[in-house]
Design an enzyme around this catalytic site. Structure first.
Site, PDB file in Angstrom:
ATOM      1  N   ARG A  59       0.839  -1.214   0.000  1.00 35.55           N
ATOM      2  CA  ARG A  59       0.000   0.000   0.000  1.00 35.55           C
ATOM      3  C   ARG A  59       0.867   1.255   0.000  1.00 35.55           C
ATOM      4  O   ARG A  59       0.507   2.271  -0.590  1.00 35.55           O
ATOM      5  CB  ARG A  59      -0.936  -0.018   1.210  1.00 35.55           C
ATOM      6  CG  ARG A  59      -2.026  -1.077   1.110  1.00 35.55           C
ATOM      7  CD  ARG A  59      -2.803  -1.219   2.401  1.00 35.55           C
ATOM      8  NE  ARG A  59      -3.509   0.002   2.752  1.00 35.55           N
ATOM      9  CZ  ARG A  59      -4.126   0.189   3.914  1.00 35.55           C
ATOM     10  NH1 ARG A  59      -4.091  -0.765   4.838  1.00 35.55           N
ATOM     11  NH2 ARG A  59      -4.758   1.312   4.164  1.00 35.55           N
ATOM     12  N   ASP A  82       5.421   0.495  11.263  1.00 31.55           N
ATOM     13  CA  ASP A  82       4.310  -0.186  11.922  1.00 31.55           C
ATOM     14  C   ASP A  82       4.139   0.415  13.312  1.00 31.55           C
ATOM     15  O   ASP A  82       4.920   0.137  14.228  1.00 31.55           O
ATOM     16  CB  ASP A  82       4.596  -1.688  12.008  1.00 31.55           C
ATOM     17  CG  ASP A  82       3.453  -2.456  12.662  1.00 31.55           C
ATOM     18  OD1 ASP A  82       2.448  -1.839  13.056  1.00 31.55           O
ATOM     19  OD2 ASP A  82       3.576  -3.690  12.796  1.00 31.55           O
ATOM     20  N   LYS A 141       9.897  11.400  20.263  1.00 32.49           N
ATOM     21  CA  LYS A 141      11.042  11.380  21.178  1.00 32.49           C
ATOM     22  C   LYS A 141      12.317  10.967  20.449  1.00 32.49           C
ATOM     23  O   LYS A 141      13.378  11.566  20.622  1.00 32.49           O
ATOM     24  CB  LYS A 141      10.737  10.420  22.333  1.00 32.49           C
ATOM     25  CG  LYS A 141      11.764  10.412  23.455  1.00 32.49           C
ATOM     26  CD  LYS A 141      12.824   9.351  23.253  1.00 32.49           C
ATOM     27  CE  LYS A 141      13.919   9.471  24.312  1.00 32.49           C
ATOM     28  NZ  LYS A 141      15.113   8.663  23.995  1.00 32.49           N
ATOM     29  N   SER A 167      -5.920  14.865  15.457  1.00 35.44           N
ATOM     30  CA  SER A 167      -6.792  14.335  16.498  1.00 35.44           C
ATOM     31  C   SER A 167      -8.216  14.233  15.939  1.00 35.44           C
ATOM     32  O   SER A 167      -8.415  13.776  14.819  1.00 35.44           O
ATOM     33  CB  SER A 167      -6.728  15.246  17.738  1.00 35.44           C
ATOM     34  OG  SER A 167      -7.546  14.768  18.771  1.00 35.44           O
TER      35      SER A 167
END
Length: 328
Positions: A59, A82, A141, A167
């Site tokens: 994809r 992933d 991070k 969000s």
């Protein structure tokens, strides 16, 4: 230019093309059939480098090919990522950190299907919590030094690197953040697909605000609601039952006619604004809706409390087993 709910991502990118030029951008979740692809398409036209990600290599290749077909000269680099595995996130981050280019903008667009079936990741986290919150936190991070180093490589050094969290508006129905929902090994009997989704998306808003606060001007983070878009998430077989129950789609799977719907291009517009609008430089931590700041639409109880944001931040550090450092 005045932006609104009908503004498209391409219109925003055209307006801010000078702010996009020379920038290197990473966006997660760019499969065809989602707003991430339209976000990528708008940005790739002007960016120096666009890194696109997906967990499925086939994809991801299809998205890359589609982008290059429309923009043959664009600099597109695919990255298998992933988000349901923290080990996979660390592997992908190491690959990005090995790139010679700095990173100016990180866009967390990917999201897990909203499944009514309880699932744990390999890290024993609920799938939506892991994919929508913990993995983006860890990726940020791990890439923070690369983001921080980009401030000296841009034409406008006063503009801080940006981290964007796509969000939703679901946090307004949330009474409060339930920190227990983020802990490893949650109990299946306590699982609610809607609860997991709203907690994870509220965490995006909190994380953007807390990241901006802790970075003290070194990084600007923003969160946003893209609007109602009939994407591959709403059409996913595991998600359809919930969206039908919520009245978002009809029993036949079509968008509910009672809701205000956006096209993919309109849904991607607010992300591009958050990533590049220079007027947001002094508004770090802001939540956007329909391409404009909308902090008044953030649920007071769960997503504007600095103490809750700080607790969630510390808990997420414990989950990933790493401390967030702002040095490079």
């Amino acid at each position: 230019m005045q932006f609104s709910s009908t503004t498209t991502a391409q219109e925003v990118a055209t307006a801010f093309q000078d702010d996009i030029k020379g920038k290197n951008v990473l966006i997660t979740g760019t499969s065809l059939g989602g707003i991430g692809f339209d976000t990528a398409l708008a940005i790739a036209r002007y960016a120096n480098l666009l890194i696109i990600t997906g967990h499925n290599a086939d994809r991801l290749k299809a998205a890359e090919d589609a982008l290059k077909q429309q923009l043959p000269t664009a600099n597109i680099r695919p990255l298998v990522l992933d988000l349901s595995s923290l080990t996979a996130v660390r592997k992908a981050a190491a690959e990005v950190n090995a790139y010679p280019e700095p990173l100016h903008v990180l866009i967390h667009n990917a999201a897990a299907p909203i499944s009514e079936n309880f699932k744990l990741t390999t890290d024993n986290l609920e799938t939506q919590i892991a994919t929508d919150h913990v993995a983006p936190f860890l990726l940020t991070k791990l890439l923070i030094a690369k983001l921080l180093s980009s401030s000296s490589s841009t034409k406008n050094p006063t503009s801080a690197p940006r981290v964007i969290f796509v969000s939703s508006s679901s946090h307004v129905i949330l009474g409060s953040i339930n920190l227990n929902a983020f802990m490893p090994n949650p109990k299946p009997e306590n699982y609610s697909s809607l609860e997991a989704y709203t907690q994870a998306k509220a965490a995006n808003v909190l994380t953007a605000a807390e990241l901006s606060r802790r970075a003290k001007g070194q990084i600007n983070a923003y969160s946003l609601h893209p609007g109602n878009i009939h994407t591959n998430i709403t059409q996913h077989p595991e998600s359809k039952a919930l969206f039908e129950k919520l009245g978002v789609i009809t029993p036949s799977g079509d968008p509910a006619p009672s809701l205000p719907w956006k096209t993919f291009a309109q849904g991607a517009a607010t992300t591009v604004v958050a990533a590049f609008d220079p007027s947001l430089d002094d508004k770090a931590g802001t939540y956007l809706v329909d391409c404009v700041p909308a902090d008044d639409q953030v649920g007071e109880a769960c997503t504007k409390d600095p103490e809750t944001a700080s607790k969630l931040w510390s808990l997420t550090e414990e989950i990933i087993g790493e401390q967030f450092e702002f040095s490079h």
